[in-house]
Design a protein around this motif. Structure first.
Motif, PDB file in Angstrom:
ATOM      1  N   HIS A  30      -1.333   7.488  -6.405  1.00 13.68           N
ATOM      2  CA  HIS A  30      -0.734   6.300  -5.518  1.00 13.68           C
ATOM      3  C   HIS A  30       0.138   5.644  -6.310  1.00 13.68           C
ATOM      4  O   HIS A  30       0.105   5.214  -7.121  1.00 13.68           O
ATOM      5  CB  HIS A  30      -1.939   5.649  -4.710  1.00 13.68           C
ATOM      6  N   GLN A  31       1.497   5.260  -5.521  1.00 12.18           N
ATOM      7  CA  GLN A  31       2.411   4.573  -6.032  1.00 12.18           C
ATOM      8  C   GLN A  31       2.942   3.096  -5.307  1.00 12.18           C
ATOM      9  O   GLN A  31       3.133   2.275  -5.897  1.00 12.18           O
ATOM     10  CB  GLN A  31       3.665   5.343  -5.906  1.00 12.18           C
ATOM     11  N   ALA A  32       2.577   3.068  -4.127  1.00 15.78           N
ATOM     12  CA  ALA A  32       2.936   1.819  -3.276  1.00 15.78           C
ATOM     13  C   ALA A  32       2.361   1.903  -1.912  1.00 15.78           C
ATOM     14  O   ALA A  32       2.333   3.129  -1.266  1.00 15.78           O
ATOM     15  CB  ALA A  32       4.472   1.667  -3.270  1.00 15.78           C
ATOM     16  N   SER A  33       1.971   0.717  -1.281  1.00 17.14           N
ATOM     17  CA  SER A  33       1.533   0.946  -0.072  1.00 17.14           C
ATOM     18  C   SER A  33       2.681   0.843   0.896  1.00 17.14           C
ATOM     19  O   SER A  33       3.866   0.627   0.405  1.00 17.14           O
ATOM     20  CB  SER A  33       0.616  -0.478  -0.037  1.00 17.14           C
ATOM     21  N   PRO A  34       2.614   0.806   2.169  1.00 16.35           N
ATOM     22  CA  PRO A  34       3.752   1.008   3.148  1.00 16.35           C
ATOM     23  C   PRO A  34       4.543  -0.019   3.307  1.00 16.35           C
ATOM     24  O   PRO A  34       5.886   0.263   3.345  1.00 16.35           O
ATOM     25  CB  PRO A  34       2.969   1.232   4.522  1.00 16.35           C
ATOM     26  N   GLU A  35       4.281  -1.415   3.126  1.00 18.11           N
ATOM     27  CA  GLU A  35       5.415  -2.437   3.259  1.00 18.11           C
ATOM     28  C   GLU A  35       6.218  -2.344   2.060  1.00 18.11           C
ATOM     29  O   GLU A  35       7.167  -2.869   2.338  1.00 18.11           O
ATOM     30  CB  GLU A  35       4.680  -3.775   3.185  1.00 18.11           C
ATOM     31  N   LYS A  36       5.757  -1.475   1.133  1.00 15.28           N
ATOM     32  CA  LYS A  36       6.964  -1.459  -0.015  1.00 15.28           C
ATOM     33  C   LYS A  36       8.164  -0.602   0.763  1.00 15.28           C
ATOM     34  O   LYS A  36       9.290  -0.885   0.058  1.00 15.28           O
ATOM     35  CB  LYS A  36       6.423  -0.817  -1.338  1.00 15.28           C
ATOM     36  N   VAL A  37       8.021   0.258   1.618  1.00 14.69           N
ATOM     37  CA  VAL A  37       8.902   0.956   2.044  1.00 14.69           C
ATOM     38  C   VAL A  37       9.752   0.094   2.928  1.00 14.69           C
ATOM     39  O   VAL A  37      10.997   0.286   2.727  1.00 14.69           O
ATOM     40  CB  VAL A  37       8.321   2.324   2.828  1.00 14.69           C
ATOM     41  N   SER A  38       9.306  -0.595   3.755  1.00 14.26           N
ATOM     42  CA  SER A  38       9.984  -1.701   4.596  1.00 14.26           C
ATOM     43  C   SER A  38      10.757  -2.635   3.745  1.00 14.26           C
ATOM     44  O   SER A  38      11.844  -2.942   4.136  1.00 14.26           O
ATOM     45  CB  SER A  38       9.191  -2.371   5.429  1.00 14.26           C
ATOM     46  N   ILE A  39      10.423  -3.024   2.649  1.00 10.45           N
ATOM     47  CA  ILE A  39      10.815  -3.995   1.809  1.00 10.45           C
ATOM     48  C   ILE A  39      11.902  -3.334   1.115  1.00 10.45           C
ATOM     49  O   ILE A  39      13.256  -3.926   1.116  1.00 10.45           O
ATOM     50  CB  ILE A  39       9.912  -4.379   0.853  1.00 10.45           C
ATOM     51  N   SER A  40      11.779  -2.096   0.699  1.00 11.62           N
ATOM     52  CA  SER A  40      13.030  -1.021   0.071  1.00 11.62           C
ATOM     53  C   SER A  40      14.122  -1.051   1.464  1.00 11.62           C
ATOM     54  O   SER A  40      15.402  -1.186   1.090  1.00 11.62           O
ATOM     55  CB  SER A  40      12.449  -0.104  -0.511  1.00 11.62           C
TER      56      SER A  40
END
Length: 335
Positions: A132-142
């Motif tokens: 596991h590398q990151a939870s979903p909000e890291k996608v929206s942050i990016s």
């Protein structure tokens, strides 16, 4: 025409309401404990701010997001999109109650996945290294970082209760370093040898160790997540030496992690995006200035809103509604 983004964060559930032209109408946060106890309803709070019939699409994040790998309508995601709630820090139930409200509402909703070994869009070496590398909000942050900068090759450093750094190469997320692997956050951090021994010898559980492995362990602070951050910053303001050591150590570990991601990027990094309650902080210390002491001006630094998770989710909702077939390399399956 309104778009909504939801960030299922560590201390609360944040919402961003955005107009069709990309203007932010409002951002608000629901406390996890208030949601769990029924004091606050997400639907009621949204209804106070916007006509729900005008909402064209909402994009939400939830927990680890490791049960799916595409951006999907909520009714196509099984088991809330997670394999397990365990191992993810303190569980309060507040996020679950908000999820249930939204799932049972008439608001068109899509879910954003996390970054994990089942994500086909990620670099195979990152997937081989980490489950596991990151939870979903890291996608929206990016995604919010992309919208703010226009960069194609960059690193996002989200520093708050935990620290996660994400590498974007050629406008696609290549990989990330999760909170339990590398840099410290205020509360969460990697498990070191002492903690592994505590777990093996039954003195503490793994989740308990993870939830005390951040800067607070250096400062000697314990308690509720939100309170611990405030206490650490107050101690720092008051000149407490342990608090200063804790913050300085956190910043060093973040700098190390960013430098490591730069090394494995095949392209030249255009800049570093800083966000989160600590990454965007200007007092009692300026995070940008402090971390730049390590970088020595090598990178262009861009600070974005600490609410970038909710903002980016709303931007994803808008772009998916308008026909985007991928978000930073993650496939969209929206019909």
């Amino acid at each position: 025409m309104v778009f909504i983004g939801m960030d299922h964060g560590t201390t609360g559930i944040s919402f961003c309401l955005m107009s069709h032209d990309g203007e932010i109408i409002d951002i608000f946060k629901i406390d996890r404990e208030d949601s769990k106890s029924g004091k606050v309803s997400a639907i009621e709070e949204l209804s106070k701010r916007v006509d729900l019939d005008s909402v064209k699409l909402m994009a939400i994040t939830y927990a680890m997001g490791d049960g799916f790998s595409k951006i999907l309508p909520i009714d196509k995601v099984e088991d809330r999109g997670i394999l397990s709630i365990n191992g993810a820090g303190k569980v309060t139930g507040g996020g679950t109650s908000v999820f249930s409200e939204l799932e049972n509402s008439d608001i068109p909703t899509i879910m954003i996945p996390g970054l994990h070994k089942g994500s086909d869009s990620l670099d195979k070496l990152f997937n081989a290294a980490y489950s596991h590398q990151a939870s979903p909000e890291k996608v929206s942050i990016s995604y919010n970082a992309f919208k703010e900068t226009g960069w194609k090759n960059y690193i996002v450093a989200d520093i708050s209760s935990n620290s996660v750094d994400i590498l974007i190469e050629d406008s696609k997320i290549k990989g990330a370093i999760d909170a339990c692997l590398g840099a410290m956050g205020i509360v969460h951090g990697p498990l070191d040898l002492e903690m592994l021994r505590d777990i093996d010898e039954g003195r503490r559980g793994a989740n308990e160790c993870f939830s005390h492995a951040g800067a607070i362990k250096i400062a000697g602070i314990d308690g509720k997540v939100a309170n611990m951050k405030d206490q650490l910053l107050e101690n720092y303001r008051n000149g407490d030496e342990k608090a200063k050591l804790a913050i300085d150590t956190l910043i060093m570990t973040v700098a190390m992690e960013i430098a490591g991601l730069d090394v494995v990027c095949e392209n030249e990094i255009e800049g570093i995006v800083l966000t989160g309650s600590i990454g965007s902080a200007t007092e009692p210390f300026n995070f940008e200035d402090e971390i730049n002491k390590y970088f020595k001006g090598k990178y262009e630094l861009k600070v974005i809103s600490k609410e970038s998770g909710a903002i980016g989710a709303a931007q994803i909702a808008q772009d998916v509604f308008n026909g985007a077939d991928n978000i930073l390399g993650i496939e969209v399956d929206f019909e």
